[in-house]
Write a protein that holds these residues in place. Structure first.
Motif, short mmCIF file in Angstrom:
data_model
loop_
_atom_site.label_atom_id
_atom_site.label_comp_id
_atom_site.label_asym_id
_atom_site.label_seq_id
_atom_site.Cartn_x
_atom_site.Cartn_y
_atom_site.Cartn_z
N HIS A 37 0.87 -1.28 -0.01
CA HIS A 37 -0.14 0.07 -0.12
C HIS A 37 0.86 1.22 -0.03
O HIS A 37 0.47 2.31 -0.37
CB HIS A 37 -0.89 -0.08 1.09
CG HIS A 37 -0.23 -0.02 2.54
ND1 HIS A 37 0.04 1.27 3.07
CD2 HIS A 37 0.22 -0.93 3.35
CE1 HIS A 37 0.71 0.99 4.27
NE2 HIS A 37 0.71 -0.46 4.41
N VAL A 38 2.14 1.04 0.58
CA VAL A 38 2.99 2.36 0.31
C VAL A 38 3.33 2.64 -1.02
O VAL A 38 3.48 3.86 -1.57
CB VAL A 38 4.27 1.92 1.34
CG1 VAL A 38 5.33 3.17 1.23
CG2 VAL A 38 3.75 2.00 2.93
N TRP A 39 3.90 1.66 -1.78
CA TRP A 39 4.10 1.76 -3.17
C TRP A 39 2.91 2.49 -4.00
O TRP A 39 2.91 3.28 -4.99
CB TRP A 39 4.56 0.50 -3.90
CG TRP A 39 5.94 0.18 -3.28
CD1 TRP A 39 6.27 -0.72 -2.63
CD2 TRP A 39 7.08 0.86 -4.00
NE1 TRP A 39 7.60 -0.78 -2.50
CE2 TRP A 39 8.08 0.12 -3.15
CE3 TRP A 39 7.30 1.73 -4.72
CZ2 TRP A 39 9.58 0.28 -3.59
CZ3 TRP A 39 8.75 2.04 -4.98
CH2 TRP A 39 9.74 1.42 -4.45
N ALA A 43 3.11 6.00 -6.03
CA ALA A 43 2.60 6.15 -7.38
C ALA A 43 1.54 7.01 -7.84
O ALA A 43 1.73 7.71 -8.70
CB ALA A 43 2.31 4.55 -8.06
N LEU A 44 0.60 6.78 -6.89
CA LEU A 44 -0.71 7.94 -6.90
C LEU A 44 -0.11 9.23 -6.99
O LEU A 44 -0.49 10.15 -7.68
CB LEU A 44 -1.51 7.50 -5.89
CG LEU A 44 -2.93 8.37 -5.89
CD1 LEU A 44 -3.77 7.98 -7.28
CD2 LEU A 44 -3.78 8.12 -4.87
N ALA A 45 0.85 9.55 -5.92
CA ALA A 45 1.20 11.06 -5.90
C ALA A 45 2.24 11.37 -7.01
O ALA A 45 1.91 12.63 -7.62
CB ALA A 45 2.16 11.19 -4.38
N LEU A 46 2.57 10.53 -7.50
CA LEU A 46 3.66 11.01 -8.69
C LEU A 46 2.87 11.12 -10.07
O LEU A 46 3.06 12.09 -10.72
CB LEU A 46 4.71 9.62 -9.12
CG LEU A 46 5.48 9.90 -10.31
CD1 LEU A 46 6.38 11.06 -10.12
CD2 LEU A 46 6.31 8.54 -10.50
N ILE A 47 1.65 10.14 -10.02
CA ILE A 47 0.76 10.57 -11.22
C ILE A 47 -0.02 11.58 -11.02
O ILE A 47 -0.07 12.49 -12.18
CB ILE A 47 -0.19 9.50 -11.37
CG1 ILE A 47 0.37 7.92 -11.73
CG2 ILE A 47 -1.53 9.50 -12.18
CD1 ILE A 47 -0.41 6.80 -11.59
N LEU A 52 -0.58 17.49 -12.68
CA LEU A 52 -0.51 18.87 -12.35
C LEU A 52 0.21 19.73 -13.42
O LEU A 52 0.41 20.77 -13.74
CB LEU A 52 -0.20 19.01 -11.14
CG LEU A 52 -1.04 18.81 -9.89
CD1 LEU A 52 -0.65 18.84 -8.32
CD2 LEU A 52 -2.52 19.69 -9.98
N LEU A 53 1.62 18.88 -13.56
CA LEU A 53 2.45 19.60 -14.64
C LEU A 53 1.88 19.61 -16.07
O LEU A 53 2.00 20.63 -16.64
CB LEU A 53 3.54 18.76 -14.62
CG LEU A 53 4.41 18.96 -13.30
CD1 LEU A 53 5.73 17.76 -13.22
CD2 LEU A 53 5.19 20.04 -13.06
#
Length: 270
Positions: A37-39, A43-47, A52-53
């Motif tokens: 669940h940490v990964w 991954a969700l934060a990176l997406i 946003l970018l």
């Protein structure tokens, strides 16, 4: 009996796995696995960050496009205004040039009419105020002719003409020829080049195309050189030191239109 055996095996297996885990922890060879669940959170934060970018780039691109479009429209309007202004200036210049040409043509026509009218007045009254020549000078075409009865040498007569911004008469065309013949001049020096040899008399009509009218250097005249003079309708040669009258010619002034209508005297060219 079978149930006891099975339980004993399971217990043995559990105890052996526990021992292995303890053994690995003590030695430091194998770390416990990270929960899945940490990964997923990373991954969700990176997406989300990538989204946003992308959204930011899209917004910046839209702003740049709209700004460029507005500036291009302004530039196009300025260019159109510049082209229109240049076109108007060109048309105005053409219009002004046409008007200037018309004014010049009108001025030239008025000047010709004034000259013709003044010449008619001059024929009736030789010293009419519109005459473009000094007093007592004769007017013909664009020139003024002056007689100086001083009985001087050819060189002295040449100086006399120069003093009045004129030169000794040269006859190079039919119009001047007919004018000179009509006045019946006697013993007047002409603007013929002094020469060392004597020439017989010649009819005035034969001298129009003569190269002798181009006066050469006259600073070294002596008593043995011959100069030409007019006597009625003939050209004769005599010693340049002989004494005769001077017949001078200079350019006439322009006829002043106001001098035909007013009583002021025109300025003579002296």
């Amino acid at each position: 009996m079978s149930e006891e055996v099975t339980y004993a095996e399971l217990k043995f297996q559990d105890s052996s796995e526990t021992g292995n885990i303890q053994e690995f922890d003590q030695v430091g060879v194998k770390a416990p696995p990270v929960p899945s669940h940490v990964w997923r959170q990373r991954a969700l934060a990176l997406i989300l960050l990538c989204l946003l970018l992308l959204i930011g780039l899209g917004v910046l691109g839209s702003i740049f496009y709209l700004t460029s479009k507005i500036e291009m429209e302004k530039l196009e309007k300025l260019q159109n205004f510049k082209d229109k202004l240049q076109s108007n200036v060109s048309l105005q210049l053409i219009y002004n040039m046409d008007n200037l040409k018309k004014i010049r043509n009108l001025s030239s026509t008025l000047q010709e009419m004034a000259t013709k009218l003044c010449y008619e007045l001059y024929r009736k009254e030789p010293e009419h105020k519109c005459k473009p020549c000094p007093k007592e000078w004769m007017w013909h075409k664009e020139s003024c002719y002056g007689e100086f009865k001083k009985y001087e040498t050819w060189q002295q007569s040449d100086v006399t003409c120069s003093y009045h911004n004129a030169s000794l008469v040269k006859i190079k065309n039919k119009s001047v020829l007919e004018f000179i013949k009509s006045k019946k001049f006697y013993d007047y020096w002409l603007g013929l080049s002094p020469r060392e040899d004597h020439k017989p008399k010649k009819d005035l009509d034969e001298t129009i195309i003569s190269s002798d009218w181009f006066t050469r250097n006259t600073s070294d005249l002596n008593g043995r050189m011959y100069c030409g003079y007019i006597y009625d309708s003939y050209v004769y040669y005599d010693f340049c030191t002989s004494r005769k009258n001077a017949l001078c010619k200079k350019l006439a002034n322009s006829v002043k239109i106001e001098s035909i209508l007013m009583n002021e005297e025109p300025d003579g060219r002296m």
